[in-house]
Scaffold this motif. Sequence first.
Motif, PDB file in Angstrom:
ATOM      1  N   ARG A 108      -2.730  -5.081  10.974  1.00 27.72           N
ATOM      2  CA  ARG A 108      -2.267  -5.490   9.650  1.00 27.72           C
ATOM      3  C   ARG A 108      -2.917  -6.815   9.221  1.00 27.72           C
ATOM      4  O   ARG A 108      -2.264  -7.696   8.673  1.00 27.72           O
ATOM      5  CB  ARG A 108      -0.731  -5.583   9.645  1.00 27.72           C
ATOM      6  CG  ARG A 108      -0.094  -4.192   9.792  1.00 27.72           C
ATOM      7  CD  ARG A 108       1.422  -4.230   9.761  1.00 27.72           C
ATOM      8  NE  ARG A 108       1.970  -4.860   8.567  1.00 27.72           N
ATOM      9  CZ  ARG A 108       2.021  -4.273   7.367  1.00 27.72           C
ATOM     10  NH1 ARG A 108       1.512  -3.046   7.194  1.00 27.72           N
ATOM     11  NH2 ARG A 108       2.570  -4.903   6.355  1.00 27.72           N
ATOM     12  N   GLN A 149       1.917  -3.862  -3.085  1.00 25.71           N
ATOM     13  CA  GLN A 149       3.203  -3.623  -2.439  1.00 25.71           C
ATOM     14  C   GLN A 149       4.317  -3.541  -3.466  1.00 25.71           C
ATOM     15  O   GLN A 149       5.173  -2.642  -3.403  1.00 25.71           O
ATOM     16  CB  GLN A 149       3.493  -4.730  -1.432  1.00 25.71           C
ATOM     17  CG  GLN A 149       4.842  -4.601  -0.734  1.00 25.71           C
ATOM     18  CD  GLN A 149       4.991  -5.595   0.393  1.00 25.71           C
ATOM     19  OE1 GLN A 149       4.445  -5.403   1.478  1.00 25.71           O
ATOM     20  NE2 GLN A 149       5.722  -6.679   0.135  1.00 25.71           N
ATOM     21  N   ASP A 156      -0.943  -0.151   4.409  1.00 26.19           N
ATOM     22  CA  ASP A 156      -0.394   0.148   5.727  1.00 26.19           C
ATOM     23  C   ASP A 156      -1.189  -0.500   6.852  1.00 26.19           C
ATOM     24  O   ASP A 156      -0.660  -0.811   7.917  1.00 26.19           O
ATOM     25  CB  ASP A 156      -0.302   1.663   5.948  1.00 26.19           C
ATOM     26  CG  ASP A 156      -1.625   2.380   5.697  1.00 26.19           C
ATOM     27  OD1 ASP A 156      -2.565   1.736   5.207  1.00 26.19           O
ATOM     28  OD2 ASP A 156      -1.696   3.588   5.984  1.00 26.19           O
ATOM     29  N   THR A 157      -2.494  -0.680   6.633  1.00 22.70           N
ATOM     30  CA  THR A 157      -3.331  -1.406   7.582  1.00 22.70           C
ATOM     31  C   THR A 157      -4.233  -2.349   6.791  1.00 22.70           C
ATOM     32  O   THR A 157      -4.359  -2.242   5.563  1.00 22.70           O
ATOM     33  CB  THR A 157      -4.209  -0.453   8.416  1.00 22.70           C
ATOM     34  OG1 THR A 157      -5.122   0.224   7.533  1.00 22.70           O
ATOM     35  CG2 THR A 157      -3.375   0.561   9.170  1.00 22.70           C
ATOM     36  N   TYR A 191      -5.958   2.627  -0.410  1.00 23.64           N
ATOM     37  CA  TYR A 191      -4.528   2.668  -0.116  1.00 23.64           C
ATOM     38  C   TYR A 191      -3.670   3.297  -1.216  1.00 23.64           C
ATOM     39  O   TYR A 191      -2.501   3.586  -0.977  1.00 23.64           O
ATOM     40  CB  TYR A 191      -4.016   1.249   0.145  1.00 23.64           C
ATOM     41  CG  TYR A 191      -4.765   0.539   1.234  1.00 23.64           C
ATOM     42  CD1 TYR A 191      -4.473   0.786   2.577  1.00 23.64           C
ATOM     43  CD2 TYR A 191      -5.796  -0.340   0.942  1.00 23.64           C
ATOM     44  CE1 TYR A 191      -5.180   0.147   3.585  1.00 23.64           C
ATOM     45  CE2 TYR A 191      -6.504  -0.987   1.948  1.00 23.64           C
ATOM     46  CZ  TYR A 191      -6.194  -0.736   3.263  1.00 23.64           C
ATOM     47  OH  TYR A 191      -6.901  -1.366   4.263  1.00 23.64           O
TER      48      TYR A 191
END
Length: 441
Positions: A108, A149, A156-157, A191
């Motif tokens: 992360r 977000q 997620d990564t 993402y």
Amino acid sequence: MQRRTAVERGMTLKAIDEARRLLSSEAFTETAVLLSGGTDLAEAYRTRLLRAIDTFTQHFGSDREIAVFSAPGRTELGGNHTDHQRGHVLAASINLDVIAVVARRTDRTICVKSEGFPADVISLDELEPVTDQKPTAAELIRGAAAWFQQYGCPLDTGFDAYTTSQVMPGSGLSSSAAFEVLLGNICNALYADNRFTPVELAQMGQYAENVYFHKPCGLMDQMASSVGGAVAIDFANPVKPVVHPVKFDFSSTGYALCIVDTGGNHADLTEEYAAIPREMGAVAKYFGKDVLSEVKSEQVLCSIPELRKACGDRAVLRAMHFYREDGRAQGESDALERGDFEAFLHLVQNSGESSYCLLQNVYPSSVPAEQPVSIAIAVGSAVLGGRGAIRVHGGGFGGTVQAFVPSVLLSQFRDGMEAVLGEGCCHVLQIRPIGGMTILI
């Protein structure tokens, strides 16, 4: 509007050798021409991408699957400091860009290594703004991740990225907005399944700069970089700005678009910039409004004596600039759409005079002895002799001058600028028809 992908589609990243093959192929040539600004520049652009891949492997290893992204700088054609008052602007993306070679990580962490700078590293588990130190590019990365977000697409990564930029910092071509739009395209593709539009990615960039970098910018820079081409934008509703592509072939006019780097550094002039929206806002608040676009110009003109006492003379002059410049930006767009380039040039010249006299963003009031933009305008005006147009470019105070120069005067103009401001200060640009994009994935 869907995000644009130049070479193949789909979310499987490419092995290094495959990426090199695709970017070296004849199929990529047309895209290279569009992004670079001409057939004579396409091979240099292709070479730059391949070198960026080589440098990525030096920093992050060769056994990676990669994607490649681009986001252009921008030139403001009309609407100098009107966006933050929810007015109108005319802007365009240019053929100088920042590119990124990117690979996913399994942890992360985001690590961005930009050419000439130390790596910026952030954790996706720590996305709150840092407020106790001077912001860096790491804060823009953190802000981009936080925005995704908030809008339901958490990363997620992390990822590794190597970036290299042609958009000179402090040049008035908005290197920061290009970097923000680049981050938006990376996160959107890797993402968010390209869920977000160019307009939304521009708003992401503004959010990162306002909230995380603590710079009270408007939205014009990010919008021009993200959307691409020449665009007229109405910011009356900042949540849903109206974006209108302006179809005009600048290459057919017989004029060159020049950006002159005056050598002034506006990196430490945040307060000078911030004073403009603050003072314009003070005039609006006198009438119980948040921004000047909510106040009729007649109200301001009829209240000048009271406004001088309440807000100060400079605030009044800057408010007067807003109303005139807002109308000019619309007039410039209309002139281009009807093919009247001479009318457009007349309005550009008027815009420069208004920025000089009313907006007062040609040199910093804190350092009146240093006026490189003023010098550039004076020298350039002498060379042009009433032809074309010349004006302060972008936020002002130190960076660049924009000029539309008749092709027959281009050599003389460049020589005059370089004799005073240094070799290589005059850049001839093209309008890029494509904004922030995925080149390869």
